[in-house]
Motif scaffolding. Structure first.
Motif, PDB file in Angstrom:
ATOM      1  N   ALA A 182     -11.247  16.429   6.153  1.00 12.90           N
ATOM      2  CA  ALA A 182     -11.944  15.231   5.680  1.00 12.90           C
ATOM      3  C   ALA A 182     -10.970  14.291   4.974  1.00 12.90           C
ATOM      4  CB  ALA A 182     -13.089  15.612   4.744  1.00 12.90           C
ATOM      5  N   MET A 183     -10.018  14.868   4.249  1.00 15.02           N
ATOM      6  CA  MET A 183      -9.021  14.054   3.564  1.00 15.02           C
ATOM      7  C   MET A 183      -8.163  13.297   4.584  1.00 15.02           C
ATOM      8  SD  MET A 183      -5.488  13.950   2.466  1.00 15.02           S
ATOM      9  CE  MET A 183      -4.942  15.581   2.776  1.00 15.02           C
ATOM     10  N   VAL A 184      -7.726  13.968   5.619  1.00 14.58           N
ATOM     11  CA  VAL A 184      -6.929  13.316   6.662  1.00 14.58           C
ATOM     12  C   VAL A 184      -7.730  12.195   7.311  1.00 14.58           C
ATOM     13  CG1 VAL A 184      -5.842  13.641   8.912  1.00 14.58           C
ATOM     14  CG2 VAL A 184      -5.443  15.302   7.085  1.00 14.58           C
ATOM     15  N   MET A 185      -8.978  12.457   7.647  1.00 18.51           N
ATOM     16  CA  MET A 185      -9.823  11.440   8.279  1.00 18.51           C
ATOM     17  C   MET A 185     -10.029  10.239   7.345  1.00 18.51           C
ATOM     18  SD  MET A 185     -13.492  11.833  10.147  1.00 18.51           S
ATOM     19  CE  MET A 185     -12.742  12.900  11.350  1.00 18.51           C
ATOM     20  N   TYR A 186     -10.204  10.507   6.059  1.00 18.91           N
ATOM     21  CA  TYR A 186     -10.376   9.434   5.079  1.00 18.91           C
ATOM     22  C   TYR A 186      -9.186   8.474   5.132  1.00 18.91           C
ATOM     23  CZ  TYR A 186     -10.330   7.194   0.464  1.00 18.91           C
ATOM     24  OH  TYR A 186     -10.268   6.287  -0.557  1.00 18.91           O
ATOM     25  N   TYR A 187      -7.968   9.000   5.103  1.00 21.30           N
ATOM     26  CA  TYR A 187      -6.788   8.139   5.101  1.00 21.30           C
ATOM     27  C   TYR A 187      -6.555   7.475   6.450  1.00 21.30           C
ATOM     28  CZ  TYR A 187      -5.784   9.446   0.377  1.00 21.30           C
ATOM     29  OH  TYR A 187      -5.871   9.614  -0.976  1.00 21.30           O
ATOM     30  N   GLN A 188      -6.884   8.134   7.540  1.00 21.86           N
ATOM     31  CA  GLN A 188      -6.720   7.509   8.854  1.00 21.86           C
ATOM     32  C   GLN A 188      -7.700   6.364   9.060  1.00 21.86           C
ATOM     33  OE1 GLN A 188      -6.931  10.984  11.384  1.00 21.86           O
ATOM     34  NE2 GLN A 188      -4.693  11.069  11.527  1.00 21.86           N
ATOM     35  N   ASN A 189      -8.802   6.360   8.333  1.00 21.82           N
ATOM     36  CA  ASN A 189      -9.798   5.299   8.458  1.00 21.82           C
ATOM     37  C   ASN A 189      -9.647   4.196   7.420  1.00 21.82           C
ATOM     38  OD1 ASN A 189     -11.143   6.322  10.728  1.00 21.82           O
ATOM     39  ND2 ASN A 189     -12.206   7.806   9.449  1.00 21.82           N
ATOM     40  N   LEU A 190      -8.582   4.188   6.671  1.00 20.85           N
ATOM     41  CA  LEU A 190      -8.355   3.174   5.634  1.00 20.85           C
ATOM     42  C   LEU A 190      -7.705   1.908   6.197  1.00 20.85           C
ATOM     43  CD1 LEU A 190      -7.013   4.933   2.409  1.00 20.85           C
ATOM     44  CD2 LEU A 190      -9.058   3.553   2.643  1.00 20.85           C
ATOM     45  N   LYS A 191      -8.093   1.471   7.331  1.00 18.01           N
ATOM     46  CA  LYS A 191      -7.473   0.297   7.957  1.00 18.01           C
ATOM     47  C   LYS A 191      -7.783  -0.971   7.157  1.00 18.01           C
ATOM     48  CE  LYS A 191      -6.308   2.982  11.330  1.00 18.01           C
ATOM     49  NZ  LYS A 191      -5.263   3.887  11.049  1.00 18.01           N
ATOM     50  N   GLY A 192      -6.740  -1.672   6.764  1.00 15.27           N
ATOM     51  CA  GLY A 192      -6.900  -2.939   6.059  1.00 15.27           C
ATOM     52  C   GLY A 192      -7.263  -2.813   4.590  1.00 15.27           C
ATOM     53  N   ALA A 193      -7.241  -1.623   4.034  1.00 14.62           N
ATOM     54  CA  ALA A 193      -7.526  -1.463   2.608  1.00 14.62           C
ATOM     55  C   ALA A 193      -6.377  -2.063   1.800  1.00 14.62           C
ATOM     56  CB  ALA A 193      -7.713   0.012   2.264  1.00 14.62           C
ATOM     57  N   ALA A 194      -6.694  -2.733   0.697  1.00 14.24           N
ATOM     58  CA  ALA A 194      -5.663  -3.381  -0.110  1.00 14.24           C
ATOM     59  C   ALA A 194      -5.989  -3.226  -1.590  1.00 14.24           C
ATOM     60  CB  ALA A 194      -5.574  -4.864   0.244  1.00 14.24           C
ATOM     61  N   THR A 195      -4.932  -3.168  -2.391  1.00 14.47           N
ATOM     62  CA  THR A 195      -5.089  -3.112  -3.845  1.00 14.47           C
ATOM     63  C   THR A 195      -3.821  -3.610  -4.519  1.00 14.47           C
ATOM     64  OG1 THR A 195      -5.770  -1.706  -5.703  1.00 14.47           O
ATOM     65  CG2 THR A 195      -4.258  -0.720  -4.109  1.00 14.47           C
ATOM     66  N   GLU A 196      -3.982  -4.192  -5.699  1.00 12.06           N
ATOM     67  CA  GLU A 196      -2.835  -4.545  -6.517  1.00 12.06           C
ATOM     68  C   GLU A 196      -2.526  -3.342  -7.398  1.00 12.06           C
ATOM     69  OE1 GLU A 196      -1.511  -8.016  -9.619  1.00 12.06           O
ATOM     70  OE2 GLU A 196      -2.700  -8.545  -7.848  1.00 12.06           O
ATOM     71  N   LEU A 197      -1.255  -3.017  -7.513  1.00 14.48           N
ATOM     72  CA  LEU A 197      -0.856  -1.834  -8.259  1.00 14.48           C
ATOM     73  C   LEU A 197      -0.596  -2.155  -9.734  1.00 14.48           C
ATOM     74  CD1 LEU A 197       1.608  -0.209  -5.709  1.00 14.48           C
ATOM     75  CD2 LEU A 197      -0.831   0.239  -6.022  1.00 14.48           C
ATOM     76  N   ALA A 198      -0.907  -1.185 -10.584  1.00 21.32           N
ATOM     77  CA  ALA A 198      -0.613  -1.269 -12.007  1.00 21.32           C
ATOM     78  C   ALA A 198       0.823  -0.799 -12.230  1.00 21.32           C
ATOM     79  CB  ALA A 198      -1.588  -0.384 -12.774  1.00 21.32           C
ATOM     80  N   PRO A 199       1.431  -1.138 -13.366  1.00 26.20           N
ATOM     81  CA  PRO A 199       2.812  -0.713 -13.618  1.00 26.20           C
ATOM     82  C   PRO A 199       3.044   0.787 -13.447  1.00 26.20           C
ATOM     83  CG  PRO A 199       2.179  -2.353 -15.223  1.00 26.20           C
ATOM     84  CD  PRO A 199       0.938  -2.025 -14.421  1.00 26.20           C
ATOM     85  N   ASN A 200       2.044   1.595 -13.714  1.00 28.80           N
ATOM     86  CA  ASN A 200       2.188   3.044 -13.546  1.00 28.80           C
ATOM     87  C   ASN A 200       2.533   3.420 -12.100  1.00 28.80           C
ATOM     88  OD1 ASN A 200       1.920   5.792 -14.668  1.00 28.80           O
ATOM     89  ND2 ASN A 200       0.250   5.907 -13.182  1.00 28.80           N
ATOM     90  N   ASP A 201       2.158   2.576 -11.163  1.00 29.55           N
ATOM     91  CA  ASP A 201       2.383   2.865  -9.741  1.00 29.55           C
ATOM     92  C   ASP A 201       3.493   2.021  -9.119  1.00 29.55           C
ATOM     93  OD1 ASP A 201       0.500   4.925  -9.481  1.00 29.55           O
ATOM     94  OD2 ASP A 201      -1.124   3.463  -9.360  1.00 29.55           O
ATOM     95  N   TYR A 202       4.294   1.355  -9.928  1.00 30.30           N
ATOM     96  CA  TYR A 202       5.401   0.563  -9.395  1.00 30.30           C
ATOM     97  C   TYR A 202       6.517   1.486  -8.903  1.00 30.30           C
ATOM     98  CZ  TYR A 202       3.647  -3.751 -11.614  1.00 30.30           C
ATOM     99  OH  TYR A 202       2.910  -4.844 -11.995  1.00 30.30           O
ATOM    100  N   PRO A 203       7.203   1.054  -7.857  1.00 25.60           N
ATOM    101  CA  PRO A 203       8.389   1.800  -7.413  1.00 25.60           C
ATOM    102  C   PRO A 203       9.565   1.482  -8.329  1.00 25.60           C
ATOM    103  CG  PRO A 203       8.227  -0.204  -6.164  1.00 25.60           C
ATOM    104  CD  PRO A 203       7.004  -0.156  -7.062  1.00 25.60           C
ATOM    105  N   LEU A 204      10.635   2.198  -8.138  1.00 26.57           N
ATOM    106  CA  LEU A 204      11.874   1.904  -8.847  1.00 26.57           C
ATOM    107  C   LEU A 204      12.443   0.611  -8.252  1.00 26.57           C
ATOM    108  CD1 LEU A 204      14.104   2.717 -10.828  1.00 26.57           C
ATOM    109  CD2 LEU A 204      15.079   4.124  -9.005  1.00 26.57           C
ATOM    110  N   MET A 205      12.636  -0.389  -9.084  1.00 26.52           N
ATOM    111  CA  MET A 205      13.174  -1.686  -8.641  1.00 26.52           C
ATOM    112  C   MET A 205      14.591  -1.826  -9.165  1.00 26.52           C
ATOM    113  SD  MET A 205       9.962  -4.252  -9.086  1.00 26.52           S
ATOM    114  CE  MET A 205       8.319  -3.545  -9.109  1.00 26.52           C
ATOM    115  N   LEU A 206      15.496  -2.241  -8.272  1.00 30.23           N
ATOM    116  CA  LEU A 206      16.920  -2.285  -8.600  1.00 30.23           C
ATOM    117  C   LEU A 206      17.534  -3.646  -8.320  1.00 30.23           C
ATOM    118  CD1 LEU A 206      18.008   1.072  -6.929  1.00 30.23           C
ATOM    119  CD2 LEU A 206      17.550   0.688  -9.362  1.00 30.23           C
TER     120      LEU A 206
END
Length: 186
Positions: free
Chosen positions: A94-118
């Protein structure tokens, strides 16, 4: 094995006196089943494939968002699960199916989820890489990060700041060849 999902890793928007500058990259995540594991938290390992994101700020230089986070973890594989959590904790299919069906989902990320920026002081020398955002952890078992020091203006000039970091799922092909336009193959 088949990719779980493709997504533009991130879209990073930087506000400069010359206007907004944007960089993004499509990455893909593969799930690999772990033998003899039935709980979803351990039934799969996730691996991401793709390249860093480059935001070209022209004469100001380039901002790079790498596929690591502030704990040196595999950011690109984890951010999808943090940004779009699922509640199928004990049902791997069910978890795999959930992510495979996330077509076009979008969100703005909070600083906690930022990548390392260099920022590279000398793009020909990988040792010259400097973090643009220095993060601070709350020290918890699952740490929450906040921005401790913001070096955007130090590295890119006055009135340059991060505008947004967002994630959107897509079926576009994985990005390749952008980073090599700016950095040598170390």
């Amino acid at each position: 094995y088949k990719p779980l999902i493709d997504y533009p890793g991130l879209q990073i928007v930087v506000d400069t006196p010359e206007g907004y500058k944007t960089g993004s990259a499509v990455r893909e995540i593969h799930l690999k089943a772990q033998a003899h594991r039935s709980d979803v938290l351990h039934a799969y390992t996730a691996e991401a494939h793709g390249e860093a994101i480059v935001v070209d700020l022209g004469v100001r230089g380039q901002l790079y968002a790498v596929m690591r986070d502030n704990d040196d973890q595999d950011y690109a594989a984890d951010v999808l699960f943090r940004a779009f959590p699922h509640d199928m904790e004990y049902d791997p299919s069910a978890m795999v199916m959930y992510y495979q069906n996330l077509k076009g989902a979008a969100t703005e990320l909070a600083p906690n989820d930022y990548p390392l920026m260099l920022f590279f002081k000398n793009p020909k020398d990988m040792r010259s890489a400097k973090p643009v955002l220095i993060m601070s952890s709350d020290g918890g078992r699952v740490p929450i990060y906040s921005i401790k020091t913001n070096k955007f203006q130090d590295y890119f000039g006055q009135n340059v700041k991060l505008h947004s970091v967002s994630l959107q799922t897509t079926t576009e092909p994985v990005t390749s060849g952008v980073v090599e336009k700016f950095l040598p193959n170390y």
